[in-house]
Design a protein around this motif. Structure first.
Motif, PDB file in Angstrom:
ATOM      1  N   THR A 173     -29.263  90.218  38.369  1.00 49.53           N
ATOM      2  CA  THR A 173     -28.716  90.769  37.504  1.00 49.53           C
ATOM      3  C   THR A 173     -28.934  90.016  36.472  1.00 49.53           C
ATOM      4  O   THR A 173     -28.687  90.606  35.110  1.00 49.53           O
ATOM      5  N   ARG A 174     -29.039  89.216  36.355  1.00 50.98           N
ATOM      6  CA  ARG A 174     -30.202  88.598  34.759  1.00 50.98           C
ATOM      7  C   ARG A 174     -29.150  87.749  34.201  1.00 50.98           C
ATOM      8  O   ARG A 174     -29.677  87.201  33.025  1.00 50.98           O
ATOM      9  N   ASP A 175     -28.181  88.655  33.428  1.00 50.20           N
ATOM     10  CA  ASP A 175     -27.222  88.099  32.668  1.00 50.20           C
ATOM     11  C   ASP A 175     -25.906  87.843  33.180  1.00 50.20           C
ATOM     12  O   ASP A 175     -25.849  89.297  34.156  1.00 50.20           O
ATOM     13  N   PHE A 176     -25.237  87.742  32.293  1.00 51.98           N
ATOM     14  CA  PHE A 176     -23.446  87.632  32.847  1.00 51.98           C
ATOM     15  C   PHE A 176     -22.687  89.301  32.671  1.00 51.98           C
ATOM     16  O   PHE A 176     -22.017  89.394  33.435  1.00 51.98           O
ATOM     17  N   THR A 177     -22.897  89.328  31.847  1.00 52.31           N
ATOM     18  CA  THR A 177     -22.280  91.418  31.721  1.00 52.31           C
ATOM     19  C   THR A 177     -22.447  91.622  32.765  1.00 52.31           C
ATOM     20  O   THR A 177     -21.763  92.574  33.615  1.00 52.31           O
ATOM     21  N   THR A 178     -23.805  92.002  32.861  1.00 47.93           N
ATOM     22  CA  THR A 178     -24.459  92.990  34.172  1.00 47.93           C
ATOM     23  C   THR A 178     -23.382  92.104  34.948  1.00 47.93           C
ATOM     24  O   THR A 178     -23.687  93.215  36.669  1.00 47.93           O
ATOM     25  N   LEU A 212     -21.860  94.327  37.578  1.00 44.17           N
ATOM     26  CA  LEU A 212     -21.394  94.707  39.195  1.00 44.17           C
ATOM     27  C   LEU A 212     -20.445  93.937  40.264  1.00 44.17           C
ATOM     28  O   LEU A 212     -20.039  94.467  41.150  1.00 44.17           O
ATOM     29  N   VAL A 213     -19.954  92.913  40.059  1.00 41.27           N
ATOM     30  CA  VAL A 213     -18.777  92.003  40.622  1.00 41.27           C
ATOM     31  C   VAL A 213     -17.742  93.323  40.569  1.00 41.27           C
ATOM     32  O   VAL A 213     -16.917  93.670  41.838  1.00 41.27           O
ATOM     33  N   ALA A 214     -17.143  94.236  39.296  1.00 42.69           N
ATOM     34  CA  ALA A 214     -16.191  95.418  39.411  1.00 42.69           C
ATOM     35  C   ALA A 214     -16.536  96.093  40.311  1.00 42.69           C
ATOM     36  O   ALA A 214     -15.203  96.313  40.850  1.00 42.69           O
ATOM     37  N   PRO A 221     -27.322  84.330  35.626  1.00 46.02           N
ATOM     38  CA  PRO A 221     -28.812  85.228  36.253  1.00 46.02           C
ATOM     39  C   PRO A 221     -28.201  85.503  37.846  1.00 46.02           C
ATOM     40  O   PRO A 221     -28.947  86.909  38.136  1.00 46.02           O
ATOM     41  N   HIS A 222     -27.607  85.280  38.175  1.00 44.58           N
ATOM     42  CA  HIS A 222     -26.982  86.407  39.936  1.00 44.58           C
ATOM     43  C   HIS A 222     -25.714  86.432  40.051  1.00 44.58           C
ATOM     44  O   HIS A 222     -24.622  86.002  39.949  1.00 44.58           O
TER      45      HIS A 222
END
Length: 215
Positions: free
Chosen positions: A30-35, A39-41, A61-62
């Motif tokens: 995912t490279r960053d926390f927000t992304t 994705l988790v949501a 990062p993932h």
């Protein structure tokens, strides 16, 4: 639901996922926390719709995802279906997977007294002397690696009693073994490869590189 065999899991064509000891594992970059959080949501929504809930670990990062049918004690078609859905979700968001990344470390203890010493190791590792399932010390919260007892005869001669089992994706094992040998190790026994290969460091301390193949 029925457990799937290794061949059935491999034939399912889950490019993002790898089967390790009991479960399907995937890492999404995912490279960053927000992304990753988004994705988790989204995975949570899929899981609720499927009424089947994976273990998800979010880091900067993932995102790591683990799928297992606990009621069946392994991987079933339900896990394969959700794995496909999660991969499609990630791909739709432009998120790639790293199928070579998943790794599981287990501890193995060579003993002739598994029933006697099991409660001690369960209490030490988990705080619960009853956290023993057959030959395994298990921690449902996932704080510590699984410890399993490798049965042996009683012996007096000192020898290595603990070793690590390193589970890696089946298509990563040869590269990992070669790296360890290049770093000063040696192959002690590959008679059971690709199921497992026994390695040793320069002092003779051993570890096994394990895959799901030929099991």
């Amino acid at each position: 639901m029925s457990l799937l065999s290794t061949a059935q899991i491999l034939d399912a064509g889950l490019a993002d996922w790898r089967k390790l000891p009991q479960a399907l594992h995937a890492r999404f970059l995912t490279r960053d926390f927000t992304t990753g959080l988004a994705l988790v949501a989204a995975i949570g929504e899929l899981a609720e719709d499927a009424r089947h809930h994976p273990d998800v670990v979010l880091t900067y990062p993932h995102v790591d995802v683990k799928l297992l049918s606990h009621d069946a004690g392994g991987v079933t078609e339900r896990d394969v279906d959700l794995a496909r859905s999660i991969s499609e979700l990630a791909a739709g968001r432009g998120i790639n997977a790293d199928p070579g990344a998943p790794t599981v470390v287990e501890l193995a203890l060579d003993t002739a007294e598994a029933q006697t010493i099991g409660p001690f190791w369960a209490a030490l590792l988990t705080g619960d002397a009853g956290a023993v399932d057959g030959d395994d010390v298990v921690d449902p919260s996932g704080r510590v690696p699984l410890l399993w007892f490798q049965h042996t005869d009683h012996h007096e001669t000192p020898r290595q009693r603990f070793h690590l089992d390193l589970w890696v994706p089946h298509d990563v094992a040869d590269t990992r073994i070669a790296a360890a040998v290049s770093a000063g190790g040696r192959i002690v026994d590959d008679a059971e490869a690709p199921s497992f290969t026994v390695l040793a460091d320069a002092e003779g301390n051993r570890a096994c590189v394990c895959t799901i193949l030929d099991r």
